[in-house]
Design an enzyme around this catalytic site. Structure first.
Site, PDB file in Angstrom:
ATOM      1  N   ASP A 117      33.627  39.894  49.009  1.00  0.00           N
ATOM      2  CA  ASP A 117      33.095  41.205  48.662  1.00  0.00           C
ATOM      3  C   ASP A 117      34.163  42.233  49.011  1.00  0.00           C
ATOM      4  O   ASP A 117      34.839  42.111  50.043  1.00  0.00           O
ATOM      5  CB  ASP A 117      31.789  41.491  49.415  1.00  0.00           C
ATOM      6  N   PHE A 161      42.079  47.102  37.191  1.00  0.00           N
ATOM      7  CA  PHE A 161      40.681  47.419  36.900  1.00  0.00           C
ATOM      8  C   PHE A 161      40.144  48.331  37.999  1.00  0.00           C
ATOM      9  O   PHE A 161      40.864  48.683  38.938  1.00  0.00           O
ATOM     10  CB  PHE A 161      39.849  46.118  36.827  1.00  0.00           C
ATOM     11  N   GLY A 162      38.875  48.697  37.863  1.00  0.00           N
ATOM     12  CA  GLY A 162      38.192  49.472  38.911  1.00  0.00           C
ATOM     13  C   GLY A 162      38.936  50.760  39.253  1.00  0.00           C
ATOM     14  O   GLY A 162      39.297  51.542  38.382  1.00  0.00           O
ATOM     15  N   ARG A 167      42.818  41.736  48.360  1.00  0.00           N
ATOM     16  CA  ARG A 167      42.327  40.404  48.001  1.00  0.00           C
ATOM     17  C   ARG A 167      43.405  39.345  48.255  1.00  0.00           C
ATOM     18  O   ARG A 167      43.133  38.265  48.748  1.00  0.00           O
ATOM     19  CB  ARG A 167      41.889  40.377  46.537  1.00  0.00           C
ATOM     20  N   LYS A 185      39.537  35.674  39.117  1.00  0.00           N
ATOM     21  CA  LYS A 185      39.590  35.291  40.537  1.00  0.00           C
ATOM     22  C   LYS A 185      39.698  33.771  40.684  1.00  0.00           C
ATOM     23  O   LYS A 185      40.418  33.261  41.538  1.00  0.00           O
ATOM     24  CB  LYS A 185      38.331  35.766  41.264  1.00  0.00           C
ATOM     25  N   ASP A 196      41.925  51.122  40.417  1.00  0.00           N
ATOM     26  CA  ASP A 196      43.388  50.953  40.450  1.00  0.00           C
ATOM     27  C   ASP A 196      44.174  52.199  40.022  1.00  0.00           C
ATOM     28  O   ASP A 196      45.187  52.522  40.647  1.00  0.00           O
ATOM     29  CB  ASP A 196      43.815  49.761  39.580  1.00  0.00           C
ATOM     30  N   THR A 239      31.533  32.741  42.544  1.00  0.00           N
ATOM     31  CA  THR A 239      31.867  33.774  41.551  1.00  0.00           C
ATOM     32  C   THR A 239      31.881  33.144  40.168  1.00  0.00           C
ATOM     33  O   THR A 239      32.023  31.922  40.048  1.00  0.00           O
ATOM     34  CB  THR A 239      33.256  34.389  41.848  1.00  0.00           C
ATOM     35  N   ASN A 240      31.740  33.966  39.152  1.00  0.00           N
ATOM     36  CA  ASN A 240      31.996  33.520  37.783  1.00  0.00           C
ATOM     37  C   ASN A 240      33.132  34.335  37.191  1.00  0.00           C
ATOM     38  O   ASN A 240      33.381  34.294  35.995  1.00  0.00           O
ATOM     39  CB  ASN A 240      30.743  33.659  36.905  1.00  0.00           C
ATOM     40  N   ASN A 241      33.829  35.089  38.058  1.00  0.00           N
ATOM     41  CA  ASN A 241      34.965  35.893  37.613  1.00  0.00           C
ATOM     42  C   ASN A 241      36.161  34.961  37.367  1.00  0.00           C
ATOM     43  O   ASN A 241      36.757  34.417  38.303  1.00  0.00           O
ATOM     44  CB  ASN A 241      35.261  36.929  38.706  1.00  0.00           C
TER      45      ASN A 241
END
Ligand code: IMP
Length: 194
Positions: A72, A152-153, A181, A16, A155, A11-13
């Site tokens: 994912d 986010f998303g 998660r 996270k 939520d 990941t590049n998040n």
């Protein structure tokens, strides 16, 4: 000689990455895609969360040689036969617009009495030639209107079971303690630490 093992989180998040680095401690050095010079967009072409998590982890193992894990996540709504599921990020189109995704979800749920839903995260871990899959689930329901500004998303429209508020009305500590998660990550950490 150092005993610290290196492992890539595909990941590049940054959010996270920081979260997982804090939990793993100093037994592992967690590397991001950027750290290993991987700038490719790894295609997520599978039709399941398991498939996509595995594709990402294998891509790194095969092309860069590192042990690796990848995640994912999808929101699975019972009355919509599990949708948006693996397509959660691009429910309203390829631009990954969270607001448009949420609006479309509320529109599709307009006449539904059954509002049960769950978030599910799958993590694929590849160590040597061994693949391990773990999952984390949080059950809840889709509210009729967005509530809250955090997170986010989806939520603002997801209220976890036994809670009076949505994920977006919780602070990150409270959300992470019960989230999909958070639960999948706990399982990953216990495998890495054993
Ligand atoms: P990803 O696999 O973590 O990138 O998640 C895919 C999509 O699921 C995101 O783009 C969000 O739309 C949604 N999603 C994942 N995790 C969460 C969450 O914790 N809250 C709300 N939406 C989420």
């Amino acid at each position: 000689m150092s005993n610290i093992k290196e492992i890539v989180f595909a990941t590049n998040n940054l959010h996270k990455l920081t979260e997982i680095k804090e939990i793993v401690g100093d037994k592992y050095k967690i590397l991001s895609l950027k750290d290993i010079g991987c700038n490719e967009d790894i295609p997520e072409t599978a039709s399941t969360l398991e498939g996509n998590a595995e594709i990402k982890a294998r891509y790194i193992k095969d092309n860069y040689g590192y042990d690796c894990f990848a995640d994912d996540t999808g929101l699975e709504v019972e009355a919509l036969n599990g949708e948006p599921g693996v397509y959660s990020a691009r429910y309203a189109g390829e631009v990954h617009d969270s607001l448009a995704n949420m609006r479309l979800l509320l529109e599709n749920m307009k006449d539904k009495e059954n509002r049960k839903a769950r978030f599910r995260t799958v993590i694929a871990l590849i160590q040597g030639d061994k693949l391990t899959l773990v999952e984390g689930i949080v059950n809840g329901e889709i509210t009729c209107h967005p509530q809250g500004d955090n997170g986010f998303g989806y939520d603002p429209v997801f209220r976890p079971e036994d809670k009076q508020v949505t994920f977006a009305q919780m602070d990150s500590v409270e959300k992470n303690s019960i989230s999909h998660r958070g639960r999948a990550t706990e399982k990953l950490i216990s495998i890495l630490n054993n």
